[in-house]
Design a protein around this motif. Sequence first.
Motif, PDB file in Angstrom:
ATOM      1  N   GLU A   1      -4.019  13.466  49.892  1.00 31.62           N
ATOM      2  CA  GLU A   1      -3.828  13.877  48.504  1.00 31.62           C
ATOM      3  C   GLU A   1      -4.835  12.807  47.621  1.00 31.62           C
ATOM      4  O   GLU A   1      -5.368  13.160  46.854  1.00 31.62           O
ATOM      5  N   GLU A   2      -4.742  11.354  47.990  1.00 30.36           N
ATOM      6  CA  GLU A   2      -5.481  10.521  47.375  1.00 30.36           C
ATOM      7  C   GLU A   2      -5.722   9.306  48.337  1.00 30.36           C
ATOM      8  O   GLU A   2      -4.812   8.898  49.151  1.00 30.36           O
ATOM      9  N   SER A   3      -7.009   8.657  48.247  1.00 32.17           N
ATOM     10  CA  SER A   3      -7.170   7.529  48.716  1.00 32.17           C
ATOM     11  C   SER A   3      -7.897   6.409  47.790  1.00 32.17           C
ATOM     12  O   SER A   3      -8.749   7.031  47.120  1.00 32.17           O
ATOM     13  N   LYS A   4      -7.467   5.212  47.637  1.00 36.61           N
ATOM     14  CA  LYS A   4      -8.013   4.153  46.554  1.00 36.61           C
ATOM     15  C   LYS A   4      -7.421   2.778  47.287  1.00 36.61           C
ATOM     16  O   LYS A   4      -6.562   2.513  47.910  1.00 36.61           O
ATOM     17  N   LEU A   5      -8.270   1.872  46.643  1.00 38.85           N
ATOM     18  CA  LEU A   5      -8.195   0.466  46.800  1.00 38.85           C
ATOM     19  C   LEU A   5      -6.790   0.022  45.917  1.00 38.85           C
ATOM     20  O   LEU A   5      -6.908   0.610  44.520  1.00 38.85           O
ATOM     21  N   ASP A   6      -5.859  -0.526  46.015  1.00 38.54           N
ATOM     22  CA  ASP A   6      -4.900  -0.865  45.139  1.00 38.54           C
ATOM     23  C   ASP A   6      -4.271  -2.442  45.177  1.00 38.54           C
ATOM     24  O   ASP A   6      -4.814  -3.119  46.373  1.00 38.54           O
ATOM     25  N   LEU A   7      -3.469  -3.005  44.444  1.00 43.07           N
ATOM     26  CA  LEU A   7      -3.150  -4.194  44.470  1.00 43.07           C
ATOM     27  C   LEU A   7      -1.735  -4.080  44.693  1.00 43.07           C
ATOM     28  O   LEU A   7      -0.813  -3.634  44.127  1.00 43.07           O
ATOM     29  N   ILE A   8      -1.207  -4.726  45.927  1.00 47.71           N
ATOM     30  CA  ILE A   8      -0.052  -4.675  46.412  1.00 47.71           C
ATOM     31  C   ILE A   8       0.801  -5.903  46.118  1.00 47.71           C
ATOM     32  O   ILE A   8       0.149  -6.986  46.866  1.00 47.71           O
ATOM     33  N   PRO A   9       1.975  -6.030  45.649  1.00 48.25           N
ATOM     34  CA  PRO A   9       2.599  -7.513  45.567  1.00 48.25           C
ATOM     35  C   PRO A   9       2.915  -8.016  47.031  1.00 48.25           C
ATOM     36  O   PRO A   9       3.464  -7.215  47.856  1.00 48.25           O
ATOM     37  N   GLN A  10       2.872  -9.194  47.432  1.00 51.72           N
ATOM     38  CA  GLN A  10       3.279 -10.013  48.644  1.00 51.72           C
ATOM     39  C   GLN A  10       4.639 -10.532  48.494  1.00 51.72           C
ATOM     40  O   GLN A  10       5.166 -10.488  49.674  1.00 51.72           O
ATOM     41  N   ASN A  11       5.243 -10.618  47.318  1.00 55.34           N
ATOM     42  CA  ASN A  11       6.844 -10.818  47.129  1.00 55.34           C
ATOM     43  C   ASN A  11       7.067 -10.107  45.859  1.00 55.34           C
ATOM     44  O   ASN A  11       6.304  -9.802  44.913  1.00 55.34           O
ATOM     45  N   THR A  12       8.415  -9.881  45.572  1.00 55.29           N
ATOM     46  CA  THR A  12       9.086  -9.279  44.570  1.00 55.29           C
ATOM     47  C   THR A  12       9.884  -9.977  43.670  1.00 55.29           C
ATOM     48  O   THR A  12      10.426 -11.163  44.171  1.00 55.29           O
ATOM     49  N   THR A  13      10.038  -9.988  42.535  1.00 59.47           N
ATOM     50  CA  THR A  13      10.866 -10.275  41.315  1.00 59.47           C
ATOM     51  C   THR A  13      11.948  -9.207  41.079  1.00 59.47           C
ATOM     52  O   THR A  13      11.762  -8.286  40.541  1.00 59.47           O
ATOM     53  N   ARG A  14      13.136  -9.485  41.427  1.00 58.82           N
ATOM     54  CA  ARG A  14      14.293  -8.742  41.312  1.00 58.82           C
ATOM     55  C   ARG A  14      14.760  -8.724  39.525  1.00 58.82           C
ATOM     56  O   ARG A  14      14.970  -9.714  39.116  1.00 58.82           O
ATOM     57  N   VAL A  15      14.895  -7.507  38.783  1.00 60.24           N
ATOM     58  CA  VAL A  15      15.424  -7.427  37.577  1.00 60.24           C
ATOM     59  C   VAL A  15      16.345  -6.183  37.839  1.00 60.24           C
ATOM     60  O   VAL A  15      16.177  -5.164  38.375  1.00 60.24           O
ATOM     61  N   GLU A  16      17.570  -6.500  36.768  1.00 59.28           N
ATOM     62  CA  GLU A  16      18.503  -5.511  36.656  1.00 59.28           C
ATOM     63  C   GLU A  16      18.878  -5.241  35.308  1.00 59.28           C
ATOM     64  O   GLU A  16      18.618  -6.008  34.355  1.00 59.28           O
ATOM     65  N   GLY A  17      19.518  -4.165  35.008  1.00 62.13           N
ATOM     66  CA  GLY A  17      20.385  -4.020  33.650  1.00 62.13           C
ATOM     67  C   GLY A  17      19.167  -3.746  32.533  1.00 62.13           C
ATOM     68  O   GLY A  17      18.024  -3.176  32.654  1.00 62.13           O
ATOM     69  N   GLU A  18      19.501  -4.466  31.613  1.00 63.55           N
ATOM     70  CA  GLU A  18      18.511  -4.164  30.374  1.00 63.55           C
ATOM     71  C   GLU A  18      17.278  -5.063  30.417  1.00 63.55           C
ATOM     72  O   GLU A  18      16.210  -4.421  30.042  1.00 63.55           O
ATOM     73  N   THR A  19      17.109  -5.910  31.295  1.00 64.88           N
ATOM     74  CA  THR A  19      15.796  -6.620  31.708  1.00 64.88           C
ATOM     75  C   THR A  19      14.963  -5.543  32.596  1.00 64.88           C
ATOM     76  O   THR A  19      13.731  -5.701  32.217  1.00 64.88           O
ATOM     77  N   ALA A  20      15.513  -4.839  33.548  1.00 60.89           N
ATOM     78  CA  ALA A  20      14.959  -3.826  34.291  1.00 60.89           C
ATOM     79  C   ALA A  20      14.138  -2.938  33.279  1.00 60.89           C
ATOM     80  O   ALA A  20      13.246  -2.539  33.314  1.00 60.89           O
ATOM     81  N   VAL A  21      15.275  -2.389  32.360  1.00 62.88           N
ATOM     82  CA  VAL A  21      14.710  -1.351  31.462  1.00 62.88           C
ATOM     83  C   VAL A  21      13.537  -1.731  30.558  1.00 62.88           C
ATOM     84  O   VAL A  21      12.648  -0.969  30.210  1.00 62.88           O
ATOM     85  N   LYS A  22      13.478  -3.004  30.029  1.00 66.50           N
ATOM     86  CA  LYS A  22      12.541  -4.088  29.245  1.00 66.50           C
ATOM     87  C   LYS A  22      11.338  -3.713  29.974  1.00 66.50           C
ATOM     88  O   LYS A  22      10.115  -3.582  29.425  1.00 66.50           O
TER      89      LYS A  22
END
Length: 247
Positions: free
Chosen positions: A195-216
């Motif tokens: 369907e698609e092939s491309k170069l992308d930037l993938i995060p090596q680690n993540t930051t968890r956000v929840e609730g209103e912060t996640a919506v923002k």
Amino acid sequence: MAGHSKWANIRHRKAAQDAKRGKIYTKLAREITVAAREGGGDPETNPRLRAAIERARKFNMPKENIERAIKRGTGEIAGEAYEEVTYEGYGPGGVAIIVKCLTDNRNRTAAEVRHAFSKHGGNLGTSGCVSWMFERKGVITIPAEKYDEDTVMMAAIEAGADDVVKEESYFVVYTQAQDLEDVRKAILDAGLEIEESKLDLIPQNTTRVEGETAVKVLKLLEALEDLDDVQEVYSNFDMPEEVMSNA
């Protein structure tokens, strides 16, 4: 990578809506023009141009628009001189964000990106402040309704891919950046549709956000995506499934 893929789903859905209004065509044309300028007008020898054309076709961009954008890039017809600019910063909850732009007015773009960050609880940072958290990788998507997981997994492994993840309606194949073209060709040779092939930037680690912060966070990312000069937005957020599902 799951958060990355979910954000890709949200972006794809929004892009499909924009395509109905023709809003996305300007962004697609810019990418085609710059790709042709950098690597020539033949998609067979210019992977970036080929990927840009494939994406444009996916959103039903008229053929004449594609051809005109290529000619602008190769200099056959006059056009705007776009330059690539990247901005980095932090969103609500400290999530890392990278914004890639194509612009003919760097000052305008910088002001618009800065305004979006400040309006939605983020902060524009200096060059390099978050890019170290991301890795450039090849990303290939394959329709899941056409193939079973074993078939895709075997083809991807034999092609030299790093990983395969099932995400909703498609399989996502990850490769090393320099291996993208070889893996893409091998998967096609195995008889699978891409369907698609491309170069992308993938995060090596993540930051968890929840609730209103996640919506923002999502509101900030969407505000950035809406800017005319913005081509790609990357983030390392991780958030509850229901928040993304309601986006």
